[in-house]
Write a protein that holds these residues in place. Structure first.
Motif, short mmCIF file in Angstrom:
data_model
loop_
_atom_site.label_atom_id
_atom_site.label_comp_id
_atom_site.label_asym_id
_atom_site.label_seq_id
_atom_site.Cartn_x
_atom_site.Cartn_y
_atom_site.Cartn_z
N GLY A 220 1.01 -1.15 -0.19
CA GLY A 220 -0.41 -0.04 0.17
C GLY A 220 0.82 0.86 0.30
N VAL A 221 -0.09 2.44 0.05
CA VAL A 221 0.75 3.95 -0.19
C VAL A 221 -0.48 4.51 0.86
CG1 VAL A 221 -0.59 4.36 -1.70
CG2 VAL A 221 1.55 5.85 -1.36
N SER A 222 0.46 5.64 1.61
CA SER A 222 -0.45 6.57 2.38
C SER A 222 0.41 7.70 2.24
CB SER A 222 -0.11 6.71 3.86
OG SER A 222 -0.46 5.01 4.44
N ASP A 223 -0.20 9.14 1.80
CA ASP A 223 -0.29 9.68 1.63
C ASP A 223 -0.50 10.87 2.36
OD1 ASP A 223 0.11 12.35 -0.07
OD2 ASP A 223 -1.04 12.32 -1.38
N TYR A 224 0.13 11.67 3.47
CA TYR A 224 0.11 12.26 4.87
C TYR A 224 0.55 13.85 4.31
CZ TYR A 224 1.58 8.26 7.21
OH TYR A 224 1.19 6.27 7.57
N GLY A 225 -0.83 14.01 4.65
CA GLY A 225 -1.09 15.71 4.72
C GLY A 225 -0.82 16.07 3.34
N PHE A 226 -1.90 15.49 2.50
CA PHE A 226 -2.35 15.62 1.03
C PHE A 226 -2.35 16.67 0.36
CE2 PHE A 226 -6.09 13.53 1.99
CZ PHE A 226 -7.12 14.28 1.33
N ASP A 227 -3.48 17.85 1.50
CA ASP A 227 -4.11 19.11 1.80
C ASP A 227 -2.91 19.90 1.71
OD1 ASP A 227 -3.28 18.38 4.01
OD2 ASP A 227 -5.10 19.44 5.21
N GLY A 228 -1.60 19.93 1.98
CA GLY A 228 -0.48 21.17 1.82
C GLY A 228 0.44 20.30 1.67
N ALA A 229 1.71 20.24 2.09
CA ALA A 229 3.77 20.22 1.81
C ALA A 229 3.38 18.60 2.55
CB ALA A 229 4.11 20.49 2.00
N GLY A 230 2.17 17.42 1.66
CA GLY A 230 2.15 16.22 2.38
C GLY A 230 3.20 15.02 2.43
N LYS A 231 3.99 14.03 2.39
CA LYS A 231 4.41 12.95 2.36
C LYS A 231 3.96 11.77 1.64
CE LYS A 231 9.18 14.58 3.22
NZ LYS A 231 9.70 14.65 2.13
N LYS A 232 4.25 11.20 1.08
CA LYS A 232 3.84 9.57 0.53
C LYS A 232 4.89 8.87 1.44
CE LYS A 232 1.90 10.36 -4.06
NZ LYS A 232 1.71 11.73 -3.72
N GLN A 233 4.16 7.25 2.12
CA GLN A 233 4.84 6.46 2.65
C GLN A 233 4.24 4.78 2.37
OE1 GLN A 233 4.35 5.06 6.70
NE2 GLN A 233 6.37 5.59 6.88
N GLU A 234 5.27 4.27 1.39
CA GLU A 234 5.15 3.18 0.88
C GLU A 234 5.08 2.04 1.52
OE1 GLU A 234 7.26 4.93 -1.18
OE2 GLU A 234 5.82 5.89 -2.63
N PHE A 235 4.54 0.53 1.24
CA PHE A 235 4.91 -0.62 2.99
C PHE A 235 4.60 -1.53 2.85
CE2 PHE A 235 -0.01 -0.63 3.85
CZ PHE A 235 -0.24 -1.90 4.19
N VAL A 236 4.52 -2.41 2.69
CA VAL A 236 5.02 -3.56 2.35
C VAL A 236 4.98 -4.57 3.50
CG1 VAL A 236 6.95 -4.43 1.45
CG2 VAL A 236 5.59 -6.01 0.52
N ALA A 237 3.97 -6.28 3.67
CA ALA A 237 4.10 -6.89 4.61
C ALA A 237 3.37 -8.06 4.44
CB ALA A 237 3.36 -5.93 5.76
N LEU A 238 4.08 -9.08 5.16
CA LEU A 238 3.61 -10.74 4.67
C LEU A 238 3.56 -11.16 6.61
CD1 LEU A 238 2.66 -12.64 2.95
CD2 LEU A 238 5.67 -13.77 2.67
N ALA A 239 2.44 -11.64 6.62
CA ALA A 239 2.31 -12.48 8.03
C ALA A 239 1.65 -13.60 7.82
CB ALA A 239 1.01 -11.79 8.91
N LEU A 240 2.51 -14.35 8.03
CA LEU A 240 1.70 -16.16 8.31
C LEU A 240 1.51 -16.67 9.95
CD1 LEU A 240 5.40 -17.72 6.61
CD2 LEU A 240 2.51 -16.75 5.32
N SER A 241 0.70 -16.81 10.05
CA SER A 241 0.39 -17.98 11.41
C SER A 241 -1.26 -18.76 11.02
CB SER A 241 -1.41 -16.88 11.63
OG SER A 241 -2.39 -16.84 10.49
N MET A 242 -0.44 -19.77 12.18
CA MET A 242 -1.47 -20.80 11.79
C MET A 242 -1.58 -21.38 13.75
SD MET A 242 0.68 -24.38 11.50
CE MET A 242 1.73 -24.28 12.71
N ASN A 243 -2.78 -22.32 13.37
CA ASN A 243 -4.11 -21.93 14.53
C ASN A 243 -2.90 -23.23 16.05
OD1 ASN A 243 -5.55 -20.33 14.10
ND2 ASN A 243 -7.27 -21.70 13.41
N LEU A 244 -3.54 -22.73 16.89
CA LEU A 244 -2.92 -24.02 17.69
C LEU A 244 -3.81 -24.81 18.54
CD1 LEU A 244 0.67 -22.43 18.98
CD2 LEU A 244 0.13 -24.14 17.82
N PRO A 245 -3.60 -25.24 19.32
CA PRO A 245 -5.05 -26.26 20.13
C PRO A 245 -5.37 -24.54 20.76
CG PRO A 245 -3.02 -27.59 20.96
CD PRO A 245 -2.80 -25.89 19.89
#
Length: 267
Positions: A220-245
């Protein structure tokens, strides 16, 4: 600091997929009408004349929403199709949404010990209402944030709202796919460590189960303060999960956020 609190909108700082549990769910008779009431309650909570500093205001707001839905909507007994899909505590969130008419409330507390003498405390929440199989409306906030140390802060963060579109279900080797577009609306002016600005957040979600292993991938991408002198921040994330008892689970996650200083740091 204010910037680090806003760097992970909608509770995306730390989210793990918990084992699904049956819960008593609320079936909304008038979905759009209820959403309007929720939004109105949220604005009253932040901009009303009886503003209270601290987590009590968030607690009162969440309780009032729960009471409203309990009294104004019919409650059905849970079935095998009724379960929660929490977006906490890992960063990556699922591409799946609950069935139409399901209303979910997520609320929590985040306490951090940063490099001495810095500490922070926040009370994030997220409200989710599934309208159809393909769309869910979300309303969330990092909540009341209090920080001490070299960068003291005390404020209610931006209110974040928008739709999440479920584009495809898992089918064979194909994953579940979703996309969300949200806007961050500033709250009260004059709060310590808080700068009013409009933000925008765009996220793509991919979810796939590999036997007992569950995978959530977000970009994704976040556009902080787009109504002014904003900054864009990109991100990527991978989560792995598994159920236990029950009630335990195990998870692992890797992520990266680009640098958008001074509004959001690299992580």
């Amino acid at each position: 600091s204010a910037s680090s609190a806003r760097a992970h909108p909608m509770w995306r700082e730390l989210r793990a997929r918990k084992p699904c549990r049956r819960i008593r769910v609320v079936r909304a008779r008038r979905k759009l009408g209820f959403l309007g009431i929720v939004i109105e309650c949220c604005f009253k909570a932040y901009f009303g004349s009886h503003f209270v500093i601290g987590g009590l205001r968030i607690s009162a707001f969440l309780i009032s929403c729960a009471l409203f839905f309990s009294g104004a909507a019919s409650a059905d007994s849970p079935t095998d199709d009724d379960h929660v899909l929490p977006c906490r505590p890992t960063i990556a969130c699922t591409a799946e949404i609950t069935r139409p008419g399901t209303f979910e409330i997520e609320a929590g507390v985040i306490a951090r010990k940063l490099p001495n003498p810095n500490r922070s405390f926040s009370t994030p929440f997220l409200l989710k209402l599934s309208l159809e199989k393909w769309v869910q409306l979300q309303l969330g906030d990092n909540g009341y944030t209090h920080a001490t140390g070299n960068s003291p802060a005390s404020y209610f963060d931006n209110l974040v709202a928008g739709p999440k579109f479920h584009l495809a279900d898992q089918d064979g080797i194909l994953p579940s796919i979703a996309f969300s577009a949200e806007i961050g609306i500033p709250t009260l002016a004059g709060q310590t460590g808080y700068v009013r600005a409009y933000d925008a957040f765009f996220v793509g979600y991919v979810t796939k189960d590999f036997g007992p292993l569950h995978a959530d991938f977000n970009v994704g991408v976040s556009d902080y303060g787009f109504d002014g002198a904003g900054k864009k921040q990109e991100f990527v994330a991978l989560a792995l999960s598994m159920n236990l008892p029950r009630p335990f689970g195990i998870m692992a996650e890797g992520y990266e956020f680009s640098d958008a200083s001074p509004l959001a740091s690299h992580d």
